[in-house]
Design a protein around this motif. Structure first.
Motif, PDB file in Angstrom:
ATOM      1  N   UNK A   1      31.656 129.890 -25.078  1.00 44.29           N
ATOM      2  CA  UNK A   1      31.762 128.889 -24.006  1.00 44.29           C
ATOM      3  C   UNK A   1      32.285 127.578 -24.562  1.00 44.29           C
ATOM      4  N   UNK A   2      33.058 126.875 -23.766  1.00 47.25           N
ATOM      5  CA  UNK A   2      33.521 125.549 -24.152  1.00 47.25           C
ATOM      6  C   UNK A   2      32.358 124.571 -24.112  1.00 47.25           C
ATOM      7  N   UNK A   3      32.406 123.587 -25.009  1.00 44.18           N
ATOM      8  CA  UNK A   3      31.328 122.607 -25.070  1.00 44.18           C
ATOM      9  C   UNK A   3      31.401 121.656 -23.871  1.00 44.18           C
ATOM     10  N   UNK A   4      30.317 121.581 -23.130  1.00 48.16           N
ATOM     11  CA  UNK A   4      30.166 120.644 -22.026  1.00 48.16           C
ATOM     12  C   UNK A   4      28.675 120.383 -21.861  1.00 48.16           C
ATOM     13  N   UNK A   5      28.311 119.548 -20.917  1.00 48.42           N
ATOM     14  CA  UNK A   5      26.895 119.188 -20.754  1.00 48.42           C
ATOM     15  C   UNK A   5      26.000 120.407 -20.608  1.00 48.42           C
ATOM     16  N   UNK A   6      26.465 121.416 -19.875  1.00 43.74           N
ATOM     17  CA  UNK A   6      25.634 122.589 -19.604  1.00 43.74           C
ATOM     18  C   UNK A   6      25.585 123.570 -20.765  1.00 43.74           C
ATOM     19  N   UNK A   7      26.516 123.486 -21.704  1.00 43.19           N
ATOM     20  CA  UNK A   7      26.533 124.441 -22.813  1.00 43.19           C
ATOM     21  C   UNK A   7      26.108 123.829 -24.143  1.00 43.19           C
ATOM     22  N   UNK A   8      25.853 122.527 -24.157  1.00 38.27           N
ATOM     23  CA  UNK A   8      25.439 121.872 -25.397  1.00 38.27           C
ATOM     24  C   UNK A   8      24.071 122.385 -25.836  1.00 38.27           C
ATOM     25  N   UNK A   9      23.905 122.596 -27.139  1.00 40.82           N
ATOM     26  CA  UNK A   9      22.620 123.040 -27.672  1.00 40.82           C
ATOM     27  C   UNK A   9      21.601 121.916 -27.633  1.00 40.82           C
ATOM     28  N   UNK A  10      22.026 120.728 -28.011  1.00 43.39           N
ATOM     29  CA  UNK A  10      21.116 119.581 -28.019  1.00 43.39           C
ATOM     30  C   UNK A  10      21.102 118.913 -26.648  1.00 43.39           C
ATOM     31  N   UNK A  11      19.910 118.581 -26.126  1.00 41.11           N
ATOM     32  CA  UNK A  11      19.850 117.857 -24.848  1.00 41.11           C
ATOM     33  C   UNK A  11      20.469 116.473 -24.927  1.00 41.11           C
ATOM     34  N   UNK A  12      20.579 115.921 -26.128  1.00 41.85           N
ATOM     35  CA  UNK A  12      21.221 114.614 -26.294  1.00 41.85           C
ATOM     36  C   UNK A  12      22.665 114.679 -25.812  1.00 41.85           C
ATOM     37  N   UNK A  13      23.366 115.769 -26.178  1.00 49.14           N
ATOM     38  CA  UNK A  13      24.761 115.943 -25.776  1.00 49.14           C
ATOM     39  C   UNK A  13      24.893 116.777 -24.506  1.00 49.14           C
ATOM     40  N   UNK A  14      23.763 117.177 -23.936  1.00 53.94           N
ATOM     41  CA  UNK A  14      23.789 117.970 -22.724  1.00 53.94           C
ATOM     42  C   UNK A  14      23.096 117.267 -21.582  1.00 53.94           C
ATOM     43  N   UNK A  15      21.844 117.595 -21.362  1.00 60.67           N
ATOM     44  CA  UNK A  15      21.078 117.095 -20.227  1.00 60.67           C
ATOM     45  C   UNK A  15      21.077 115.562 -20.138  1.00 60.67           C
ATOM     46  N   UNK A  18      24.608 111.613 -19.995  1.00 62.90           N
ATOM     47  CA  UNK A  18      25.011 110.485 -19.156  1.00 62.90           C
ATOM     48  C   UNK A  18      24.227 109.225 -19.480  1.00 62.90           C
ATOM     49  N   UNK A  19      23.049 109.369 -20.115  1.00 54.26           N
ATOM     50  CA  UNK A  19      22.257 108.210 -20.498  1.00 54.26           C
ATOM     51  C   UNK A  19      22.521 107.753 -21.926  1.00 54.26           C
ATOM     52  N   UNK A  20      23.167 108.611 -22.724  1.00 56.44           N
ATOM     53  CA  UNK A  20      23.288 108.332 -24.153  1.00 56.44           C
ATOM     54  C   UNK A  20      24.720 108.367 -24.671  1.00 56.44           C
ATOM     55  N   UNK A  21      25.689 108.541 -23.784  1.00 60.54           N
ATOM     56  CA  UNK A  21      27.071 108.722 -24.237  1.00 60.54           C
ATOM     57  C   UNK A  21      27.587 107.537 -25.043  1.00 60.54           C
TER      58      UNK A  21
END
Length: 445
Positions: A1-15, A18-21
């Motif tokens: 899968x391509x890396x995006x919010x829904x496929x990121x392993x770490x919630x920092x780069x996923x869930x 939008x708060x930490x970009x």
């Protein structure tokens, strides 16, 4: 899968992206490369300023523009070079040499990375990005939180509150003062953190300026290094190092942040408990669901999320601060892989501050419930009464109040006044004792 919010392993780069970009600017691979380019460019210009070679002000401006305009595409180009060199800092060196060709400065290419080891670049780049992240992201956030708490303390200055020690009713306090407990703790630890200098290592392969000295033995390289770090990079140079910096000051900063996070965990648990006691209600946001099964619930999830993220941050701060100052002989590589996770506990810490702010903004003071608990616990004025009786040299006042109140949940204003009326004391003293209530027995602050 391509890396995006829904496929990121770490919630920092996923869930939570939008708060930490915004933290990408300090802790991403792109950011580290950019800071390396910044250090290499400033070092090159500093060498020119010290008359090792000639560079015009226009050329210096063009070189600095490489840093200010540095793009993801340029970082990708450096990563492509790294795939050949298998060395990240060497790839930066080759990239800048190509940039010199573009600027028609090919004759100066070998002054790029002159006399340096990769750690002269890494151990200045990482302290720089760390300094910027602290000063531009975390410090403003914690300062705003402290100010928010101070404002709440002011708003709640006169709210009498039943205190609890060991979970049991205790001498009343003021809600504002209880908030000030946290502001004082946070301010003091924040002040300690700001006193720790941002340091870096700059001294060649094993810290002795070997290559620099053999090439230019008459140059005072220690003075050169001190001036470069302090005046160009805003860092304090460590004077005696191995190939890498000590990380002692960085570890101290991490420990300071860990203490602040621990205080915040304490705050979250106290506020959570006050919510569970119904001292606080929470603002309802239309459309939100508190429980998938219980429609009535409004959970204190912001404080729970903050507590969880603070715990994760502290576990990582603990490992980083205890591991980084340890390196075999003149260096091993364990610091490098560990430092790549520097942004993870930082991000969890920042996320926690956002959650606490959000939670505080949802609190609604339930004065009726607070007053009910005070009214239901007249036994807490026993301390006041026995203390005044001690003042008057009344015999065994503590024991008398203990007999009346210990384990007796039925103490009311009426029963307390009946007890006072039965004391062999003056009417004036009885009046003084009867004036004490759970609402006004709150001391001073």
């Amino acid at each position: 899968m391509d890396l995006q919010n829904l496929t990121a392993v770490s919630p920092i780069d996923g869930r939570y992206r939008n708060q930490l970009h915004q933290l990408d600017a300090y802790f991403s691979e792109y950011a580290l490369i950019r800071y390396r380019v910044h250090v290499e460019v400033e070092y090159f210009i500093f060498l020119a300023d010290k008359k090792f070679f000639k560079l015009t002000s226009v050329q210096a401006k063009q070189l600095r523009k490489i840093v200010t305009d540095f793009s993801v595409e340029q970082a990708t180009a450096i990563k492509n070079l790294e795939s050949v060199t298998n060395h990240d800092v060497k790839a930066v060196e080759y990239f800048l040499k190509r940039e010199l060709e573009v600027l028609q400065l090919s004759h100066l290419k070998e002054w790029i990375h002159f006399g340096l080891t990769s750690q002269d670049v890494n151990n200045t780049s990482i302290p720089l990005l760390w300094k910027d992240a602290l000063e531009q992201e975390w410090m403003p956030a914690i300062s705003n939180l402290i100010l928010h708490l101070k404002n709440l303390a002011k708003d709640w200055k006169n709210i009498s509150l039943l205190a609890r020690t060991h979970g049991q009713p205790a001498s009343p306090t003021k809600l504002g003062k209880e908030i000030l407990v946290f502001t004082e703790r946070l301010e003091q630890q924040f002040q300690l953190l700001t006193q720790i200098p941002f340091t870096g290592k700059f001294g060649g392969a094993t810290g002795n300026f070997n290559a620099h000295h053999v090439a230019f033995p008459k140059t005072n390289w220690q003075k050169f290094g001190n001036e470069f770090l302090e005046k160009r990079l805003g860092l304090q140079r460590q004077q005696y190092t191995t190939q890498i910096e000590h990380y002692d000051h960085l570890a101290a900063q991490m420990d300071a942040m860990k203490r602040i996070n621990t205080i915040l965990i304490d705050l979250c648990r106290d506020v959570w408990t006050y919510v569970s006691m119904d001292y606080f209600k929470q603002k309802i946001k239309k459309g939100e669901v508190g429980s998938s099964a219980m429609p009535h619930k409004v959970n204190p999830i912001d404080f729970e999320n903050a507590e969880g993220n603070l715990g994760i941050a502290n576990a990582l701060w603990e490992h980083l601060s205890s591991k980084l100052p340890i390196s075999r002989l003149q260096r091993d590589l364990t610091d490098s892989t560990v430092l790549r996770n520097l942004g993870v506990p930082f991000a969890h810490s920042v996320l926690s501050l956002k959650s606490i702010e959000k939670g505080l903004n949802k609190l609604l003071l339930n004065e009726e419930k607070i007053k009910q608990d005070l009214e239901a616990n007249w036994a807490v004025v026993a301390e006041a009464i026995q203390t005044i009786l001690r003042r008057e040299n009344y015999p065994n006042p503590y024991e008398a109040l203990k007999e009346l109140t210990r384990g007796n949940a039925a103490i009311t204003q009426k029963s307390m006044h009946v007890f006072i009326d039965g004391l062999k004391i003056s009417p004036a003293l009885k009046k003084e004792l009867k004036a004490i209530t759970p609402f006004n027995y709150t001391g001073v602050f």
